[in-house]
Design a protein around this motif. Structure first.
Motif, PDB file in Angstrom:
ATOM      1  N   PRO A   1      11.650 -11.830 -12.397  1.00 50.11           N
ATOM      2  CA  PRO A   1      12.445 -10.642 -12.578  1.00 50.11           C
ATOM      3  C   PRO A   1      11.512  -9.948 -11.807  1.00 50.11           C
ATOM      4  N   TYR A   2      12.425  -8.939 -10.946  1.00 55.26           N
ATOM      5  CA  TYR A   2      12.245  -8.334 -10.026  1.00 55.26           C
ATOM      6  C   TYR A   2      11.827  -6.934 -11.027  1.00 55.26           C
ATOM      7  N   ASP A   3      10.760  -6.755 -11.753  1.00 52.49           N
ATOM      8  CA  ASP A   3      10.829  -5.591 -12.921  1.00 52.49           C
ATOM      9  C   ASP A   3       9.811  -4.099 -12.056  1.00 52.49           C
ATOM     10  N   GLU A   4       9.501  -3.426 -13.253  1.00 51.36           N
ATOM     11  CA  GLU A   4       8.955  -2.376 -12.752  1.00 51.36           C
ATOM     12  C   GLU A   4       7.385  -2.350 -12.111  1.00 51.36           C
ATOM     13  N   VAL A   5       6.821  -3.361 -13.234  1.00 51.71           N
ATOM     14  CA  VAL A   5       5.540  -3.782 -12.648  1.00 51.71           C
ATOM     15  C   VAL A   5       5.621  -4.567 -10.970  1.00 51.71           C
ATOM     16  N   LEU A   6       6.175  -5.027 -10.665  1.00 57.32           N
ATOM     17  CA  LEU A   6       6.379  -6.023  -9.588  1.00 57.32           C
ATOM     18  C   LEU A   6       6.954  -4.525  -8.064  1.00 57.32           C
ATOM     19  N   LEU A   7       8.157  -3.679  -8.993  1.00 57.72           N
ATOM     20  CA  LEU A   7       8.649  -3.130  -8.017  1.00 57.72           C
ATOM     21  C   LEU A   7       7.412  -0.939  -7.566  1.00 57.72           C
ATOM     22  N   GLN A   8       6.773  -1.592  -8.538  1.00 53.55           N
ATOM     23  CA  GLN A   8       5.413  -0.584  -8.999  1.00 53.55           C
ATOM     24  C   GLN A   8       4.058  -0.744  -7.670  1.00 53.55           C
ATOM     25  N   ARG A   9       3.971  -2.656  -8.234  1.00 57.71           N
ATOM     26  CA  ARG A   9       2.880  -2.775  -6.697  1.00 57.71           C
ATOM     27  C   ARG A   9       3.231  -2.968  -5.929  1.00 57.71           C
ATOM     28  N   GLU A  10       4.278  -3.802  -5.702  1.00 55.93           N
ATOM     29  CA  GLU A  10       5.011  -3.421  -4.085  1.00 55.93           C
ATOM     30  C   GLU A  10       4.696  -1.986  -3.713  1.00 55.93           C
ATOM     31  N   MET A  11       5.612  -1.190  -3.872  1.00 55.15           N
ATOM     32  CA  MET A  11       5.008   0.527  -3.630  1.00 55.15           C
ATOM     33  C   MET A  11       3.383   1.490  -3.374  1.00 55.15           C
ATOM     34  N   GLY A  12       3.198  -0.036  -4.453  1.00 54.78           N
ATOM     35  CA  GLY A  12       1.628   1.048  -4.058  1.00 54.78           C
ATOM     36  C   GLY A  12       0.320  -0.145  -3.231  1.00 54.78           C
ATOM     37  N   LEU A  13       1.087  -1.179  -2.193  1.00 49.98           N
ATOM     38  CA  LEU A  13       1.022  -0.920  -0.676  1.00 49.98           C
ATOM     39  C   LEU A  13       0.432   0.133   0.578  1.00 49.98           C
ATOM     40  N   PHE A  14       2.248   1.037   0.203  1.00 54.59           N
ATOM     41  CA  PHE A  14       2.153   2.009   0.791  1.00 54.59           C
ATOM     42  C   PHE A  14       1.000   3.164   0.502  1.00 54.59           C
ATOM     43  N   ASP A  15       0.522   3.854  -0.712  1.00 52.27           N
ATOM     44  CA  ASP A  15      -0.893   4.195  -1.187  1.00 52.27           C
ATOM     45  C   ASP A  15      -1.630   3.673  -0.318  1.00 52.27           C
ATOM     46  N   GLU A  16      -2.417   2.199  -1.151  1.00 46.98           N
ATOM     47  CA  GLU A  16      -3.495   1.455  -0.181  1.00 46.98           C
ATOM     48  C   GLU A  16      -3.639   0.882   1.267  1.00 46.98           C
ATOM     49  N   TRP A  17      -2.136   0.763   1.818  1.00 49.26           N
ATOM     50  CA  TRP A  17      -3.447  -0.246   3.040  1.00 49.26           C
ATOM     51  C   TRP A  17      -2.353   1.126   3.815  1.00 49.26           C
ATOM     52  N   PHE A  18      -1.353   1.855   4.123  1.00 51.33           N
ATOM     53  CA  PHE A  18      -0.663   2.611   4.836  1.00 51.33           C
ATOM     54  C   PHE A  18      -1.427   4.205   4.848  1.00 51.33           C
ATOM     55  N   ILE A  19      -1.400   4.448   3.862  1.00 48.19           N
ATOM     56  CA  ILE A  19      -1.792   6.179   3.931  1.00 48.19           C
ATOM     57  C   ILE A  19      -3.669   6.117   3.170  1.00 48.19           C
ATOM     58  N   ASN A  20      -4.397   5.485   2.317  1.00 47.57           N
ATOM     59  CA  ASN A  20      -5.430   5.036   2.752  1.00 47.57           C
ATOM     60  C   ASN A  20      -6.237   4.744   3.662  1.00 47.57           C
ATOM     61  N   SER A  21      -5.749   3.279   4.215  1.00 51.17           N
ATOM     62  CA  SER A  21      -6.319   2.140   4.679  1.00 51.17           C
ATOM     63  C   SER A  21      -6.041   3.101   6.396  1.00 51.17           C
ATOM     64  N   LEU A  22      -5.005   2.860   6.965  1.00 50.41           N
ATOM     65  CA  LEU A  22      -4.337   2.972   8.345  1.00 50.41           C
ATOM     66  C   LEU A  22      -4.465   4.432   9.034  1.00 50.41           C
ATOM     67  N   LEU A  23      -3.974   5.774   7.548  1.00 49.00           N
ATOM     68  CA  LEU A  23      -3.763   6.867   8.444  1.00 49.00           C
ATOM     69  C   LEU A  23      -5.140   7.402   7.501  1.00 49.00           C
ATOM     70  N   ALA A  24      -5.674   6.721   6.833  1.00 49.30           N
ATOM     71  CA  ALA A  24      -6.985   7.347   6.445  1.00 49.30           C
ATOM     72  C   ALA A  24      -6.289   8.879   6.216  1.00 49.30           C
ATOM     73  N   LEU A  25      -6.028   9.135   5.014  1.00 47.73           N
ATOM     74  CA  LEU A  25      -5.689  10.624   4.846  1.00 47.73           C
ATOM     75  C   LEU A  25      -6.178  10.555   2.884  1.00 47.73           C
ATOM     76  N   GLN A  26      -6.728  10.995   2.493  1.00 50.82           N
ATOM     77  CA  GLN A  26      -6.872  11.921   1.642  1.00 50.82           C
ATOM     78  C   GLN A  26      -5.534  12.390   1.075  1.00 50.82           C
ATOM     79  N   LEU A  27      -5.253  12.322  -0.567  1.00 49.56           N
ATOM     80  CA  LEU A  27      -4.155  12.858  -1.287  1.00 49.56           C
ATOM     81  C   LEU A  27      -5.040  13.938  -2.112  1.00 49.56           C
TER      82      LEU A  27
END
Length: 345
Positions: free
Chosen positions: A135-161
């Motif tokens: 199932p493409y359930d809440e856990v998987l949907l959220q885990r995928e979107m968490g990549l935005f925070d981890e790799w794009f926001i934090n690691s690539l752009l180095a932004l502190q939210l």
């Protein structure tokens, strides 16, 4: 030559001999790969051509691919036939679909015909029983979107939210999950776009890279196709194709909402995918050294921002993207500020 390639060559020769066939050459010719650890090679004889796949079992689980290839091909979807499989070694021989990808064949004149075939195939995929798919359930949907925070926001752009920014992201993600789970759940390819669709010489449409299929929202693959990170179409044309698919489902007696709701479902599902893709492309660059996907990130961000700006409940998120993310990306040395401005227009 690396050890696995030597092992693959030996295995391919053995498989050919078992079928009474001879190879033109022992050399395996590399063909374009994907964003995974899999490698692809072409091997040919006098009257045949195969694709040899090296999928290291410690890094790639090929069992889902094999099962889906058999199931979907049995249901009439043009996925490559399995010639030989050794899951323990991580080797496969597949039918060779050739080198034609949909992407370079798309233009203003050809798009309607090509996308019409893609929509027909997608409708066929959605008719395949999906109960056994994960199932493409809440856990998987959220885990995928968490990549935005981890790799794009934090690691690539180095932004502190700030706490407020993190809450805005959490609220937005919750809305996107709610929308995805409220939609009819069908078989989802999960990466149904112009680099994974192959026009065939017999006028069929080949489908590849389907091993991550799940049971999820009926607009997900539609978003992959028309909010493609590798090619952009004007919104009016995209909306017409989306409506074409909605009408096809309706004509097939499949319950669908009205045009406005279907488009909203499409857009919100797209936001979930675009958050994921921005994270994945960042990870491919930073972790795996695959920088080629960076050029497609401005287009992906543009999709995300424009979709968010269309609906009252996501406009605060759109403003945050404009005020916080766009300036950081424009100033980043890996991105072209002019190209970013063009894609955001």
């Amino acid at each position: 030559m690396d050890v696995r390639l030597q092992q693959l060559q030996h295995w391919v020769s053995k498989m050919a001999a078992e079928q009474g066939l001879s190879l033109r050459s022992e050399i395996l010719a590399p063909v374009s790969g994907d964003a995974s650890f899999r490698r692809y090679f072409r091997v040919s004889g006098e009257q045949y051509s195969w694709i040899a796949v090296d999928a290291p079992p410690e890094k790639e689980d090929s069992a889902p691919f094999v099962k889906l290839a058999r199931d979907w091909r049995g249901q009439g979807v043009r996925v490559p036939a399995l010639v030989a499989v050794d899951l323990e070694l991580g080797f496969m021989l597949l039918e060779d679909f050739g080198d034609r990808l949909l992407l370079p064949e798309l233009n203003d004149i050809s798009a309607d015909e090509h996308y019409g075939a893609a929509l027909d195939t997608l409708q066929h995929i959605q008719q395949i029983p999906a109960s056994e798919l994960p199932p493409y359930d809440e856990v998987l949907l959220q885990r995928e979107m968490g990549l935005f925070d981890e790799w794009f926001i934090n690691s690539l752009l180095a932004l502190q939210l700030t706490d407020d920014e993190r809450q805005l992201l959490a609220d937005t993600r919750s809305l996107l999950v709610e929308s995805a789970l409220a939609q009819p759940q069908v078989a989802v390819h999960r990466d149904y776009h112009s680099r994974n669709l192959m026009p065939l010489d017999d006028d069929g449409l080949g489908v590849i890279d389907f091993q991550d299929a799940v049971r999820g929202a009926h607009t997900y693959d539609l978003v992959s196709l028309f909010r493609d990170s590798y090619i952009r179409w004007p919104d009016p044309r995209v909306h017409a194709w989306v409506e074409q698919f909605r009408c096809a489902l309706k004509a097939d007696n499949i319950p669908v909402p009205d045009s406005a709701q279907f488009l909203r479902d499409f857009d919100l599902m797209g936001m979930q995918r675009q958050l994921k893709v921005l994270g994945i492309f960042s990870r491919l660059s930073l972790r795996d050294g695959k920088d080629g996907y960076l050029a497609d990130m401005p287009r992906t961000l543009g999709y995300l921002l424009r979709a968010a700006a269309r609906y009252p409940e996501t406009q605060a998120f759109a403003r945050w993207l404009e005020q916080r993310i766009v300036p950081a990306m424009s100033a980043h040395p890996l991105f072209d500020a002019g190209e970013l401005a063009l894609e955001l227009g």
